[in-house]
Write an enzyme that holds these catalytic residues in place. Structure first.
Site, PDB file in Angstrom:
ATOM      1  N   ILE A  18       0.831  -1.199   0.000  1.00  0.00           N
ATOM      2  CA  ILE A  18       0.000   0.000   0.000  1.00  0.00           C
ATOM      3  C   ILE A  18       0.867   1.251   0.000  1.00  0.00           C
ATOM      4  CG2 ILE A  18      -1.665   1.342   1.350  1.00  0.00           C
ATOM      5  CD1 ILE A  18      -2.851  -1.312   2.320  1.00  0.00           C
ATOM      6  N   ASP A  35      13.296   3.892  11.234  1.00  0.00           N
ATOM      7  CA  ASP A  35      12.698   2.806  12.008  1.00  0.00           C
ATOM      8  C   ASP A  35      11.578   3.425  12.818  1.00  0.00           C
ATOM      9  OD1 ASP A  35      11.948   0.840  13.800  1.00  0.00           O
ATOM     10  OD2 ASP A  35      13.993   0.356  14.448  1.00  0.00           O
ATOM     11  N   VAL A  36      10.320   3.063  12.519  1.00  0.00           N
ATOM     12  CA  VAL A  36       9.192   3.725  13.168  1.00  0.00           C
ATOM     13  C   VAL A  36       9.097   3.429  14.655  1.00  0.00           C
ATOM     14  CG1 VAL A  36       7.849   3.826  11.033  1.00  0.00           C
ATOM     15  CG2 VAL A  36       7.535   1.884  12.601  1.00  0.00           C
ATOM     16  N   TYR A  54      -3.107  -7.125  16.533  1.00  0.00           N
ATOM     17  CA  TYR A  54      -3.264  -6.280  15.348  1.00  0.00           C
ATOM     18  C   TYR A  54      -4.551  -5.470  15.444  1.00  0.00           C
ATOM     19  CZ  TYR A  54      -3.641  -4.970  10.400  1.00  0.00           C
ATOM     20  OH  TYR A  54      -3.759  -4.261   9.224  1.00  0.00           O
TER      21      TYR A  54
END
Length: 276
Positions: A46, A86-87, A181
């Protein structure tokens, strides 16, 4: 280090006012001409589709990704810039935002797209697995929003933040177990609303997109399980998964002046899955 691709516009180009406003026909503009954008997790799936759509709409785009090899290859393919980040590390996101602003002169659009999933029964999920999913999917979104907003609030032009949530933030998926999640994506949706309320007066809009099943690498892996595949498709009124390119236009809309009165909104793009 930042390249610009000027391709055929995905939407008709219209001149905008200070709110991104109206063109010759009185219709708000869907273009991103000259806007500077950072897309996390933009190397594939995405995120890659959003990068391509932004470029086509006239934006200057930088891909932010932990995978430097794939990220640089995607950037070269599409004509975007690349910065490694790196989030899960807030300092990394702060540095990436600073890099984009220094290279391009501003940060007008920030997309928090990076994410992961673990399909595992809750009773078998370890502390480390739970924290990993929340760290990438929720902490990473907050860190990205905060870094982008600090920059945007200091700009006269404000900005637009787009968070990638999931229909899983609204429902509990079946038959696969993925409590971590689902919880993380529900958090993204409500975080979006909370930050939108805080930053609206400062000219920073914050919205989210909640895709259904999309034909990314993770979804394709899940569809190798025939029971999962059958349930997913039968539970989707349109009877198919989306292509990443079918999610990207929602991001263009939320990034553009066409959505100038949108903030705190969540756009569900799921082929009808959540209507049943």
């Amino acid at each position: 280090m930042v390249a610009t691709l000027r391709g055929r516009a995905a939407f008709r180009r219209l001149e905008g006012d200070e709110h991104g406003g109206k063109g010759a026909h009185g219709m708000p503009g869907f273009e991103l001409n000259g806007k500077n954008a950072l897309v996390t997790g933009g190397a594939r799936g995405i995120g890659k589709a959003i990068v391509a759509a932004f470029l086509e709409a006239g934006a200057n785009v930088v891909i932010g990704d932990r995978d430097e090899e794939t990220g640089t290859a995607t950037a070269a393919e599409l004509g975007a810039g690349f910065v490694r980040l790196d989030v899960t590390d807030s300092a990394s996101l702060d540095a990436a935002v600073a890099h984009v602003a220094a290279e391009l002169g501003s940060l007008d659009v920030h997309v928090n797209n990076a994410g992961t999933v673990i399909n595992k029964p809750a009773v078998d999920t370890t502390d480390e697995e739970w924290r990993r999913v929340l760290s990438i999917n929720l902490d990473g979104v907050f860190f990205g929003c905060r870094a982008a907003a600090k920059r945007m609030l200091a700009q006269d032009s404000g900005g637009s933040i787009v968070n990638i949530g999931s229909m899983s933030g609204h429902i509990a998926n079946h038959p696969q177990p993925q409590a971590s999640y689902n919880a993380s994506k529900a958090g993204v949706i409500h975080l979006t609303k909370s930050l939108a309320a805080e930053w609206a007066r400062g000219g920073v809009r914050v919205n989210s997109i909640s895709p259904g099943y999309v034909g990314t690498e993770l979804t394709k892996q899940g569809m190798s399980n025939e029971d999962w595949k059958k349930t997913w498709l039968e539970s989707t009124p349109m009877g198919r998964v989306a292509e990443p390119s079918e999610i990207a236009p929602a991001a263009v809309f939320l990034a553009s002046g066409a959505s100038s009165y949108f903030t705190g909104s969540d756009l569900v793009v799921d082929g009808g899955y959540t209507v049943w």
